[in-house]
Design a protein around this motif. Structure first.
Motif, PDB file in Angstrom:
ATOM      1  N   ARG A  91      45.875  48.608  46.851  1.00 44.40           N
ATOM      2  CA  ARG A  91      46.171  47.631  45.789  1.00 44.40           C
ATOM      3  C   ARG A  91      47.592  47.807  45.264  1.00 44.40           C
ATOM      4  O   ARG A  91      48.260  46.827  44.918  1.00 44.40           O
ATOM      5  CB  ARG A  91      45.137  47.765  44.671  1.00 44.40           C
ATOM      6  N   ARG A  92      48.062  49.060  45.215  1.00 51.35           N
ATOM      7  CA  ARG A  92      49.449  49.301  44.803  1.00 51.35           C
ATOM      8  C   ARG A  92      50.415  48.623  45.772  1.00 51.35           C
ATOM      9  O   ARG A  92      51.397  48.000  45.357  1.00 51.35           O
ATOM     10  CB  ARG A  92      49.712  50.809  44.760  1.00 51.35           C
ATOM     11  N   LYS A  93      50.142  48.740  47.068  1.00 52.33           N
ATOM     12  CA  LYS A  93      50.981  48.080  48.088  1.00 52.33           C
ATOM     13  C   LYS A  93      50.975  46.565  47.910  1.00 52.33           C
ATOM     14  O   LYS A  93      52.028  45.907  47.926  1.00 52.33           O
ATOM     15  CB  LYS A  93      50.461  48.487  49.473  1.00 52.33           C
ATOM     16  N   ILE A  94      49.780  45.987  47.734  1.00 53.06           N
ATOM     17  CA  ILE A  94      49.667  44.534  47.573  1.00 53.06           C
ATOM     18  C   ILE A  94      50.408  44.074  46.330  1.00 53.06           C
ATOM     19  O   ILE A  94      51.155  43.080  46.362  1.00 53.06           O
ATOM     20  CB  ILE A  94      48.182  44.129  47.515  1.00 53.06           C
ATOM     21  N   ASP A  95      50.235  44.792  45.231  1.00 53.65           N
ATOM     22  CA  ASP A  95      50.905  44.399  43.990  1.00 53.65           C
ATOM     23  C   ASP A  95      52.419  44.470  44.133  1.00 53.65           C
ATOM     24  O   ASP A  95      53.142  43.621  43.582  1.00 53.65           O
ATOM     25  CB  ASP A  95      50.436  45.286  42.836  1.00 53.65           C
ATOM     26  N   ARG A  96      52.914  45.459  44.870  1.00 53.99           N
ATOM     27  CA  ARG A  96      54.366  45.540  45.071  1.00 53.99           C
ATOM     28  C   ARG A  96      54.867  44.336  45.857  1.00 53.99           C
ATOM     29  O   ARG A  96      55.934  43.787  45.555  1.00 53.99           O
ATOM     30  CB  ARG A  96      54.739  46.836  45.798  1.00 53.99           C
ATOM     31  N   LEU A  97      54.134  43.913  46.877  1.00 55.24           N
ATOM     32  CA  LEU A  97      54.524  42.731  47.643  1.00 55.24           C
ATOM     33  C   LEU A  97      54.502  41.470  46.780  1.00 55.24           C
ATOM     34  O   LEU A  97      55.425  40.637  46.840  1.00 55.24           O
ATOM     35  CB  LEU A  97      53.601  42.554  48.843  1.00 55.24           C
TER      36      LEU A  97
END
Length: 435
Positions: free
Chosen positions: A202-208
């Motif tokens: 989720r951290r990766k998705i939010d950064r994108l």
């Protein structure tokens, strides 16, 4: 030191079964049969010499049934063990199919290892030097090219995608976390803990989504749906999402997840090729999809992104990359990954992305984050979970050869990132104003 001896359980001191694998010849013809003709024997003899020569220069210990050991560890070090069970079969597979044969030999049980990643990492780090340079000039003559039937044209792409992503949603659930995200996570500490994987995804998705400036009212296009987690999180921000996939299995489960979250009015998931998308969007996000596009179609892919993005919009990509010189050397090569995992694809290089976007589009890179070590940890957690759930995978109808194939795929990929041969990046693109 001699090779490991079997005890009365049929297992050696590595805990690995030495009795061989029962291979379904109809399902796995190239695993069940090893060529024995004169040409294969000659090629195998040459391959055996080349392999032993290469292994002797790497940080790996290769053990043969006759007691031969290649690789002596310096004092105080223990080298990872590669155990060759059937030297003749192993050599002939290498000689007749190269690196495809190396992977097939693992699938067949011709060689094994207590820690496949540790064995494969030094091979990945030295991949450009495994074959003597004079012989590398013969690459285009002896290495098989990708079949035309697997090029990612509009007529082929659906079947290529289906061969991997439509295997079974239950299979992917056996090793992915609760978000069903099948791409690198972004951790905040190492070593990564299993219970951190979903949060890191989720951290990766939010950064994108942040990089693409996705918020309330954003018209977002996602190319490559996965199982819907990115669409869910974007819709929860207030975006209006259109997501496209070529996997019917993914589309079905993603729609169910969207409906369960009460977000059907905010997310549309279409079974559609990226070349057929219409409309204009404020932002575009695509996660590890460019790898499936194929070298010949990268200009088409980026031209489509350019056409679909409104002026002032942002594109956030997550892309697995490889060194440019290796990409050029291997772009026409048919590999084990093509044959058994991802037909028709190719990993881009950063140079290729930059040159193609400059030549064919108004898109320019405005931000980049590299985090290949995070992918190595992601793959480790997937591999551990897949291994722990092997009984579940069996009940789904996947045989022992498939399980070894998938274990090799995950280990091979992890080794690529641990060696630094592969990287993964967040690449943010913006439109350059036309003069």
């Amino acid at each position: 030191m001699t090779a490991p001896e079997l005890d009365d359980t049929g297992l050696d001191d590595t805990g690995l079964d030495d009795t061989g694998l029962a291979v379904d010849a109809q399902r796995w013809p190239d695993i069940a049969d090893v060529r024995t003709d004169r040409r294969a024997r000659v090629a195998g003899a040459v391959a055996d010499r080349l392999f032993r020569r290469a292994a002797a220069r790497l940080d790996v210990r290769v053990e043969y049934p006759d007691g031969t050991v290649i690789g002596a560890a310096p004092r105080g070090r223990i080298l990872p063990r590669m155990i060759v069970r059937r030297p003749g079969e192993f050599a002939r597979r290498l000689g007749t199919a190269g690196l495809i044969g190396f992977g097939e030999a693992y699938m067949a049980g011709d060689w094994t290892a207590p820690d496949p990643v540790a064995v494969l990492t030094p091979f990945a780090a030295g991949v450009g030097e495994l074959i003597p340079r004079p012989l590398q000039r013969l690459r285009r003559v002896v290495v098989t090219g990708q079949p035309a039937s697997e090029r990612n044209s509009e007529s082929n792409t659906r079947s290529n995608i289906s061969r991997h992503y439509d295997l079974s949603n239950d299979l992917f659930e056996s090793f992915l976390d609760e978000t069903l995200t099948y791409s690198s996570a972004l951790f905040d500490e190492f070593p990564a803990r299993p219970d951190e994987l979903a949060r890191a995804q989720r951290r990766k998705i939010d950064r994108l989504l942040d990089a693409a400036r996705v918020g309330p009212g954003t018209r977002l296009l996602e190319i490559g749906t996965g199982w819907g987690e990115l669409s869910l999180r974007a819709a929860q921000r207030g975006a209006q999402v259109r997501s496209v996939t070529l996997s019917s299995e993914q589309q079905e489960l993603a729609r169910l997840r969207i409906a369960a979250a009460g977000l059907t009015d905010a997310v549309q998931i279409d079974l559609l090729d990226y070349r057929a998308i219409d409309g204009e969007y404020d932002a575009i996000v695509s996660v590890e999809m460019i790898e499936a596009v194929g070298y010949d179609y990268w200009p088409t892919y980026f031209s489509a992104l350019d056409r679909l993005l409104r002026p002032g919009g942002r594109i956030a990509l997550q892309a697995i990359t490889m060194p440019h010189e290796r990409m050029l050397a291997t772009r026409d090569t048919y590999t084990w990954i093509h044959k058994y995992v991802f037909p028709g694809g190719l990993l881009p290089s950063t140079d290729a992305i930059d040159s193609i976007t400059r030549e064919h589009t108004s898109l320019r890179t405005v931000d980049r984050l590299r985090f290949g070590d995070h992918y190595a940890e992601t793959l480790r957690l997937w591999r551990e979970r897949f291994t722990a759930n092997s009984d579940r995978v069996t009940t789904l109808g996947f045989d022992a050869t498939f399980r070894r194939m998938w274990e090799f795929y995950l280990a091979y990929s992890e080794a690529g990132f641990r060696s630094g041969y592969l990287d993964v990046q967040h690449i943010v693109l913006a439109k350059e104003a036309r003069p």
